[in-house]
Enzyme design. Structure first.
Site, PDB file in Angstrom:
ATOM      1  N   ARG A 256       0.840  -1.196   0.000  1.00  0.00           N
ATOM      2  CA  ARG A 256       0.000   0.000   0.000  1.00  0.00           C
ATOM      3  C   ARG A 256       0.876   1.247   0.000  1.00  0.00           C
ATOM      4  O   ARG A 256       1.870   1.303   0.725  1.00  0.00           O
ATOM      5  CB  ARG A 256      -0.918   0.005   1.229  1.00  0.00           C
ATOM      6  CG  ARG A 256      -1.852  -1.190   1.217  1.00  0.00           C
ATOM      7  CD  ARG A 256      -2.796  -1.219   2.384  1.00  0.00           C
ATOM      8  NE  ARG A 256      -3.605  -2.435   2.323  1.00  0.00           N
ATOM      9  CZ  ARG A 256      -4.554  -2.763   3.197  1.00  0.00           C
ATOM     10  NH1 ARG A 256      -4.810  -1.953   4.223  1.00  0.00           N
ATOM     11  NH2 ARG A 256      -5.238  -3.873   3.053  1.00  0.00           N
ATOM     12  N   ARG A 271       2.380   0.853  10.112  1.00  0.00           N
ATOM     13  CA  ARG A 271       1.791   1.233   8.825  1.00  0.00           C
ATOM     14  C   ARG A 271       2.880   1.146   7.763  1.00  0.00           C
ATOM     15  O   ARG A 271       3.606   2.092   7.522  1.00  0.00           O
ATOM     16  CB  ARG A 271       1.225   2.659   8.927  1.00  0.00           C
ATOM     17  CG  ARG A 271       0.382   3.104   7.747  1.00  0.00           C
ATOM     18  CD  ARG A 271      -0.173   4.497   7.979  1.00  0.00           C
ATOM     19  NE  ARG A 271      -1.119   4.523   9.070  1.00  0.00           N
ATOM     20  CZ  ARG A 271      -2.418   4.268   8.947  1.00  0.00           C
ATOM     21  NH1 ARG A 271      -2.923   3.998   7.767  1.00  0.00           N
ATOM     22  NH2 ARG A 271      -3.212   4.308   9.979  1.00  0.00           N
ATOM     23  N   GLU A 343      -5.454  -1.661  14.980  1.00  0.00           N
ATOM     24  CA  GLU A 343      -6.358  -2.384  14.102  1.00  0.00           C
ATOM     25  C   GLU A 343      -5.619  -3.562  13.471  1.00  0.00           C
ATOM     26  O   GLU A 343      -4.729  -3.381  12.652  1.00  0.00           O
ATOM     27  CB  GLU A 343      -6.874  -1.441  13.003  1.00  0.00           C
ATOM     28  CG  GLU A 343      -7.849  -2.089  12.063  1.00  0.00           C
ATOM     29  CD  GLU A 343      -8.123  -1.227  10.841  1.00  0.00           C
ATOM     30  OE1 GLU A 343      -8.173   0.015  10.974  1.00  0.00           O
ATOM     31  OE2 GLU A 343      -8.272  -1.806   9.753  1.00  0.00           O
ATOM     32  N   SER A 346      -9.875  -6.114   9.699  1.00  0.00           N
ATOM     33  CA  SER A 346     -11.013  -5.351   9.234  1.00  0.00           C
ATOM     34  C   SER A 346     -11.874  -6.333   8.457  1.00  0.00           C
ATOM     35  O   SER A 346     -11.417  -6.933   7.496  1.00  0.00           O
ATOM     36  CB  SER A 346     -10.513  -4.235   8.318  1.00  0.00           C
ATOM     37  OG  SER A 346     -11.580  -3.419   7.947  1.00  0.00           O
ATOM     38  N   ARG A 385       0.891  -5.695  13.128  1.00  0.00           N
ATOM     39  CA  ARG A 385       0.281  -5.186  14.362  1.00  0.00           C
ATOM     40  C   ARG A 385      -0.009  -6.304  15.352  1.00  0.00           C
ATOM     41  O   ARG A 385      -0.006  -6.081  16.562  1.00  0.00           O
ATOM     42  CB  ARG A 385      -0.987  -4.406  14.024  1.00  0.00           C
ATOM     43  CG  ARG A 385      -0.658  -3.173  13.175  1.00  0.00           C
ATOM     44  CD  ARG A 385      -1.896  -2.507  12.661  1.00  0.00           C
ATOM     45  NE  ARG A 385      -1.548  -1.435  11.730  1.00  0.00           N
ATOM     46  CZ  ARG A 385      -2.448  -0.737  11.050  1.00  0.00           C
ATOM     47  NH1 ARG A 385      -3.746  -1.000  11.190  1.00  0.00           N
ATOM     48  NH2 ARG A 385      -2.070   0.218  10.224  1.00  0.00           N
TER      49      ARG A 385
END
Length: 420
Positions: A256, A271, A343, A346, A385
RNA sequence: GGGGAGGUGGCUGAGUGGCCGAAAGCACCCGCCUGCUAAGCGGGUAGGGGGUGUAAAGCUCCCUCGAGGGUUCGAAUCCCUCCCUUCCCGCCA
């Protein structure tokens, strides 16, 4: 996408959903272009029908005057069809830009502050000493290396070293084993570069091109999640309803650009431009999709519970939910060192939004028309994470990290990271 | 990368300019027959879209034989480009 038919009949529903999601939706433009398209389409078809008839007549009569007339008609039909096609392309492009509607159970809200905690498992651990962050511990233990990653790739990349790399591999193994053996998913090893059509199928294109890495001079993109190749696995297919739900699990790296996240989570293994993830995907029927969505979320939660990580399940509100999602839960694991939730998963259900784009259908019974499938996916789980939460939760006052019980069989005898 | 062959419905596969959205077989569905099953007999079964229907049904038209373009009054069929599959050769993990 939403069907043209649905938008024609429920423009207000679409407008309201878009507004509550904070997304623009070209509904009026669509209705207008739709009118235009249908007029052209109708006219083109009329000419074409007449041409087809007269052409058959010519085959019998061989009348030269008719031939001349047909030659002219062919020209007219061609221009009219080209016109209709151009308008249709415009219409199709607009349709791809309309956000999905959402389920009635989704909380209304604008920002993440209005998300709702629907479940909580475990409690924040009391370590009895000031907890350190995963990046602090990771670098001290020599299992994470950010500096060298910057040197060879740039920021937002990392090396995992030694037991760090092993920990990641152990987690992947655990997740794949649990999902395939106990939760009934079929493992897929998928292409990690996909074409534009696949990206459009899952709604990563056309709207979110800036979030993706693109291969130069080729119609290939690096996947931002295994959701893309796996959901598209059955694109352009009509499935038998009795084969549904189809359940797939796939481990892959995810890439990403993190455009728009400048300055956010720059510190640590949070991230990244590249990260590993075990992804769960289901293809199912309209009747069962909400139920299957809950079960998929539970499958992801099961991993967190086995790892003994405290987490919250959040229902995303309309404004925080995203363009394509019909309903979405986030699973946030507690990271004591960072003193915040991360997070790690999802989970989303899309209704027929993705299936319509990817043209995935199923037939409910003999002689019944095909219907669009419903697609569901969720991380089960994202690796970085999860690793962070483990390191921060299982850290000891001496700076070493205990390996959670379930991971021990996968760690090749390592029970304590940092003991040498 | 070079050369050959090929891409047709759920599947196999025929079709080289109109009679073809498409033979035949398989599979499946409905009916008949049969004590039951099998066999047999008859019928049916691609997708998308427009118009007309309150809706469904129905009727009707258009498009689709890998994708796009071209030739032609007319293309699954002829021509061009691309994609993919497969075989042989080359190269290579």
């Amino acid at each position: 996408m939403l069907s043209l038919e649905f938008i024609r009949k429920n423009p207000d529903v679409v407008r309201r959903a878009a507004e509550l999601k904070g997304e623009p939706a070209p509904v009026d433009e669509i209705l207008e272009v739709d009118q235009k398209w249908r007029a052209h389409q109708h006219k083109a078809e009329e000419i074409k029908a007449q041409q087809n008839d007269l052409s058959k007549e010519f085959a019998r009569t061989r009348d030269e005057a008719l031939k001349t007339r047909l030659r002219e008609m062919a020209e007219t039909a061609k221009t009219e069809l080209a016109l209709a096609d151009a308008v249709k392309r415009e219409l199709d492009d607009l349709l791809l830009r309309v956000p999905n509607i959402f389920h009635e159970s989704v909380p209304i809200g604008e920002t993440e502050a209005e998300n709702v905690v629907i479940r909580e498992w475990g409690t924040k651990p009391d370590l009895g000493f000031p907890p350190r962050t995963h990046y602090d511990l990771g670098e001290a233990l020599g299992i994470m290396d950010f500096e060298r990653a910057v040197k060879i790739a740039g920021s937002r990349f990392a090396f995992l070293v030694g037991d760090g790399a092993r920990l990641e591999r152990a987690l992947v193994q655990l997740m794949l084993d649990v999902h395939t053996r106990e939760h009934g998913y079929t493992e897929l090893w998928a292409p990690m570069l996909v074409n534009s059509a696949a990206m459009t199928g899952t709604a990563n294109l056309p709207k979110f091109a800036d979030m993706l890495f693109k291969v130069e001079d080729r119609d290939l993109w690096l996947i931002p999640t295994a959701e893309v190749p796996v959901t598209n696995f059955h694109r352009e297919e009509i499935l038998d309803a009795d084969r549904l739900p189809l359940k797939y699990v796939s481990y892959s790296p995810s890439w990403r650009t993190e455009a728009g996240a400048a300055g956010k989570d720059t510190r640590g293994f949070i991230r990244m431009h590249q990260f590993s993830k075990v992804e769960l995907v289901k293809v199912t029927t309209a009747e069962t999709s909400l139920d299957e969505f809950e079960k998929l979320t539970a499958d992801a939660e099961d991993i967190l519970q086995r790892l003994g990580l405290h987490y919250q399940a959040m229902a995303m509100c309309t404004g925080d939910m995203g363009f394509a999602q019909y309903k979405k839960y986030d699973l946030n694991a507690w990271a004591p060192g960072l003193d915040r939730y991360l997070e790690v998963s999802s989970c989303s259900t899309f209704n027929d939004f993705q299936a319509m784009r990817a043209n995935i259908r199923y037939r409910a019974g003999r002689g019944t028309p095909p219907r669009f499938a419903h697609t569901i996916n969720g991380s089960g789980l994202a690796l970085p994470r999860t690793i962070d939460a483990i390191i921060e939760t299982y850290q000891r006052s001496d700076g070493m990290v205990a390996v959670p019980e379930v991971l021990k069989p996968y760690m090749g005898g390592v029970e304590l990271i940092g003991a040498r």
